[in-house]
Design an enzyme around this catalytic site. Structure first.
Site, PDB file in Angstrom:
ATOM      1  CG  ASP A   1      58.029 -23.503 -25.532  1.00 15.45           C
ATOM      2  OD1 ASP A   1      57.917 -22.506 -26.643  1.00 15.45           O
ATOM      3  OD2 ASP A   1      58.707 -23.649 -24.604  1.00 15.45           O
TER       4      ASP A   1
ATOM      5  NE  ARG B   1      59.530 -32.626 -17.250  1.00 13.00           N
ATOM      6  CZ  ARG B   1      59.384 -30.912 -16.554  1.00 13.00           C
ATOM      7  NH1 ARG B   1      58.161 -30.621 -16.350  1.00 13.00           N
ATOM      8  NH2 ARG B   1      60.330 -30.215 -17.610  1.00 13.00           N
TER       9      ARG B   1
ATOM     10  CG  ASP C   1      61.713 -33.226 -19.666  1.00 14.13           C
ATOM     11  OD1 ASP C   1      62.381 -33.748 -18.953  1.00 14.13           O
ATOM     12  OD2 ASP C   1      62.184 -31.595 -20.121  1.00 14.13           O
TER      13      ASP C   1
ATOM     14  CB  SER D   1      65.036 -23.566 -22.353  1.00 13.66           C
ATOM     15  OG  SER D   1      64.449 -25.323 -22.181  1.00 13.66           O
TER      16      SER D   1
HETATM   17  N1  ARG Z   1      68.408 -32.367 -18.944  1.00 15.02           N
HETATM   18  C1  ARG Z   1      68.323 -32.081 -18.117  1.00 15.02           C
HETATM   19  C2  ARG Z   1      66.643 -33.720 -18.067  1.00 15.02           C
HETATM   20  O1  ARG Z   1      66.103 -33.740 -18.955  1.00 15.02           O
HETATM   21  C3  ARG Z   1      66.824 -31.118 -17.526  1.00 15.02           C
HETATM   22  C4  ARG Z   1      66.493 -30.234 -18.840  1.00 15.02           C
HETATM   23  C5  ARG Z   1      65.518 -29.244 -18.071  1.00 15.02           C
HETATM   24  N2  ARG Z   1      64.622 -29.262 -19.156  1.00 15.02           N
HETATM   25  C6  ARG Z   1      64.811 -27.691 -19.508  1.00 15.02           C
HETATM   26  N3  ARG Z   1      63.593 -26.474 -19.776  1.00 15.02           N
HETATM   27  N4  ARG Z   1      65.726 -27.120 -19.231  1.00 15.02           N
HETATM   28  O2  ARG Z   1      66.387 -33.627 -17.006  1.00 15.02           O
END
Ligand code: ARG
Length: 413
Positions: free
Chosen positions: A18, A97, A126, A178
């Site tokens: 990505d 993040r 995110d 992912s």
């Molecule tokens: N659902 C989790 C969160 O919002 C993890 C997101 C993870 N991202 C990924 N690309 N797997 O914090």
């Protein structure tokens, strides 16, 4: 175009498909791209990382080692708050993040960039965390999120684009999950996980041994805390990053830390998510064990109520807020006597507190014992009960006993 005429952007770069495609996409739209990879733990010491960024068209790659800051200022405060989103998720991705956003802003300043960019989709949490944190720290910076707007809506179309632009693709990119990893945990979503009825396939797990393969013999580890912060394992003082990594190995080997849940995303979607967080699950359990002897009943109650707010604010991208400062101040304050040791038993997927001790322990053997040395004044109990039960007796007499249908049915009024 002369270099100085170009607009510069700093992109949060993971090295994956990505963000490599995002790099090229931005270059094609006239941006000079500086890629920033933030090491928040488990960054593959991949010599190909820079090569990939450059091949994708980046001007250069900056790698920032943020493990220590992440552990000290993000993971430990969240652990001390007992933060678990919806009771289960230790928030690894969510915690990283705001730190990445902070570093994006710092590098943007250093590089004279007018924008920052990330590779988040428009469906996840995110994007919210990056955008809201960046806006709090640097309202003047433009935020670019190409994946939210571009035409490459499927993985296959990204791969076609990458091939056409000679962007190298890892074989693992073809994998359907992912994945996001850092010191506090590993988040896995999509692919075969999207049906919440289906058990995760064994290939989802990389950090934890399955319960079947975990050792028959339990493992034991002693964790020492100072004012809520874990500082030593089995008597050996360790810096925060080493301590988390050691705990990760010990707990992961016993299959501790597998989490399978359906969670409520901030953007309104229910999502099936799987996490591996051996260090987080073990340390959170140990910390709770120590709090059970060092905090009063009222402190534990209030802390438990606030824990949910704390977890929500981390999940919801509200790290850089006054509300957070307030909750963090409470957390620091309530931890001031949380010092001592916890013995944890690791066995077949479970981390169980089997021992706790503290110089500040509120547990008094002389009060609790049923054996010799009892200091508890039993003769005071009837008087206490007399007063405690006073309003109950008055109410029973005036209202319950005179209630139609008799006094026993307390559920109807
Ligand atoms: N659902 C989790 C969160 O919002 C993890 C997101 C993870 N991202 C990924 N690309 N797997 O914090």
């Amino acid at each position: 175009m002369a270099r100085s005429d170009k607009k510069r952007v700093v992109l949060a770069y993971s090295g994956g498909l990505d963000t490599s495609v995002v790099t090229r996409w931005l270059v094609e739209r006239g941006w000079e791209v500086v890629c920033l990879t933030v090491d928040v733990g488990f960054l593959d010491a991949d010599p190909g990382l820079e090569e990939r960024a450059l091949a994708a068209g980046a001007e250069r790659l900056v790698v920032a080692d943020a493990k220590e800051t992440f552990a000290r200022s993000f993971i430990f405060p969240a652990m001390m708050a007992g933060a678990l989103y919806e009771g289960s998720y230790p928030l690894a991705t969510a915690l990283a993040r705001p730190l990445i956003a902070k570093l994006l802003v710092d590098v943007a300043r250093d590089e004279g960039a007018t924008a920052v960019a990330h590779g988040c989709t428009g469906k996840g949490n995110d994007q919210v965390r990056f955008d809201v944190s960046t806006a709090a720290l640097a309202p003047d910076l433009q935020i670019l999120a190409p994946v939210r707007e571009w035409e490459l809506t499927t993985r296959a179309s990204e791969i076609v684009y990458a091939r056409a632009h000679k962007i190298p693709i890892n074989v693992s990119e073809e994998k359907s999950y992912s994945v996001d990893e850092n010191l506090w945990g590993r988040s896995i979503e999509a692919g075969a996980l999207e049906d919440p009825w289906d058990e995760p396939l064994e290939d989802v797990w990389e950090w934890t041994t399955s319960v079947d393969d975990a050792p028959e013999e339990p493992g034991y580890v002693e964790i020492s805390f100072q004012q809520g912060v874990p500082v030593a394992l089995d008597g050996e003082e360790l810096d925060p990053v080493s301590l988390i990594l050691r705990m990760h190995e010990l707990a992961g080997a016993h299959g501790v830390g597998r989490i399978d849940m359906v969670e409520n995303r901030l953007v309104g979607i229910k999502s099936r998510e799987v996490y591996e967080a051996p260090a987080a699950v073990a340390l959170l359990a140990a910390h709770r064990g120590l709090e059970s002897i060092t905090l009063s009943k009222q402190q534990l109650r209030l802390k438990h109520r606030l824990m949910q707010d704390y977890a929500d604010l981390i999940y919801d991208g509200l790290w850089f807020t006054a509300h957070h400062q307030d909750l963090a101040a409470f957390t620091r304050s309530v931890q001031r006597h949380v010092s001592g040791d916890v013995r944890l038993r690791l066995h077949k997927g479970q981390a169980t507190v089997v021992g706790r001790r503290s110089p500040r322990s509120l547990y008094q053997l002389s009060l609790a014992t049923y054996d010799e040395g009892d200091m508890y004044d039993v003769s005071a109990a009837p008087g206490f009960i007399q007063i405690w039960g006073l309003p109950v007796r008055v109410q029973a007499d005036v209202q319950l006993l005179r209630q139609e249908g008799g006094p026993l049915d307390v559920t109807s009024s």
